[in-house]
Motif scaffolding. Structure first.
Motif: not given
Ligand SMILES: NC(=O)c1ccc[n+]([C@@H]2O[C@H](COP(=O)([O-])OP(=O)(O)OC[C@H]3O[C@@H](n4cnc5c(N)ncnc54)[C@H](OP(=O)(O)O)[C@@H]3O)[C@@H](O)[C@H]2O)c1
Length: 274
Positions: A11-12, A71, A83, A121
């Motif tokens: 996840g990027g 991530a 996967q 963030t």
């Molecule tokens: N945002 C915050 O404030 C925060 C704070 C603490 C923790 N977190 C945690 O951080 C994690 C990531 O959050 P985020 O905000 O970075 O989410 P995000 O922007 O949606 O990033 C996740 C990425 O993973 C990709 N993905 C989906 N399925 C995948 C797979 N099977 N293999 C590889 N990559 C895949 C997604 O693609 P698609 O978009 O195409 O699905 C997306 O690009 C979450 O679990 C969240 O709970 C977030």
């Protein structure tokens, strides 16, 4: 043989790319970082910005990587793990997925070499807070190397502390932005233009945070220094009702913490039905 200096991100997106940014700024080489993300635009951006190797899906290359950062969103986690499964034996794992317990991760990954991190963030600017719980204490060095440059690290010796961290610093930036929005709105109401209003709100919070960070005095003392009896701030705090604001904040954070626990339990239930 896995290279313990290498890190693969599953996840990027928002958080993954922010962590990679800090890693590269703190001396990781692009060649030590790998990213799997299905989204081509995100892959292109990450490889051109940081020189990291990106992939649409896992492959034999993953079998050489020492550390894997999970991530993706919690609901994407079971598929993502399915996967990568053929390539993960012997790897260490760091999960940033909110609410997902190490016991569940351990059952899915068939290892205890796991750390759980709750970032926020502001890691994007190196001023984040990351709560870290280590299921395996040997992961301390690598998690510190990755998350140290993201800001403040709070080591948690019990896993439920991460749900409390979620309520304070994980969701905290939203509370602060909400507060800043009210300063901005008031400034507009007093006739300042949008740029001035934003600067007034942002710089008040930034300056106060910096002062608090650099001062040895307690937050209460710093507040009292702005508040002379019968003065202007005194009037404002009387309206806020110190105690009431504190209890509203406590109520909000308790609700947040409860939800974090619920989401972890809901995630666990989805594993039970499979
Ligand atoms: N945002 C915050 O404030 C925060 C704070 C603490 C923790 N977190 C945690 O951080 C994690 C990531 O959050 P985020 O905000 O970075 O989410 P995000 O922007 O949606 O990033 C996740 C990425 O993973 C990709 N993905 C989906 N399925 C995948 C797979 N099977 N293999 C590889 N990559 C895949 C997604 O693609 P698609 O978009 O195409 O699905 C997306 O690009 C979450 O679990 C969240 O709970 C977030």
């Amino acid at each position: 043989m896995r290279n313990s200096n290498t890190v693969a991100f599953i996840g990027g997106g928002n958080m993954g790319s922010a962590i990679i940014d800090r890693m590269v700024s703190s001396g990781f080489k692009g060649s030590e970082i790998f990213v799997i993300d299905p989204n081509e635009d995100k892959r292109q951006k990450l490889s051109s910005q940081f020189g990291v190797a990106t992939h649409a899906e896992p492959g034999d290359w993953l079998a050489n990587v020492g550390n894997i950062v999970l991530a993706v969103k919690p609901q994407q986690l079971p598929d993502a793990i399915r996967q990568i499964k053929p390539y993960i034996e012997g790897a260490s794992f760091i999960s940033i997925a909110a609410g997902v317990q190490t016991a569940d991760l351990s059952a899915m990954l068939q290892t205890k070499k796991i750390a759980r991190v709750m970032p926020n963030t502001p890691i994007k600017v190196g001023l984040g807070v990351c709560g870290i719980f280590l299921m395996d204490p040997q992961l301390k060095e690598i998690t510190k190397k990755i998350f140290g440059p993201c800001g403040e690290v709070i080591w948690c010796d019990r896993e439920p502390m991460l749900e409390s961290i979620t309520a304070i610093s994980g969701s905290g930036p939203a509370y602060v932005f909400f507060f800043m929005e009210s300063l901005e709105k008031a400034a507009i109401g007093y006739g300042f233009n949008a740029g001035q209003a934003r600067a007034l709100a942002v710089s008040t919070v930034l300056g106060s945070s910096r002062l608090a960070k650099e001062s040895p005095e307690s937050l209460g003392t710093l507040r009292e220094r702005v508040t002379s009896k019968g003065g202007t701030t005194y009037e404002a705090l009387k309206v806020l009702g110190d105690k009431e604001l504190t209890s509203i904040m406590q109520e909000a954070m308790d609700a947040c913490r409860r939800r974090a626990v619920e989401l972890g339990e809901a995630f666990h239930k989805t594993l039970e039905v499979k």
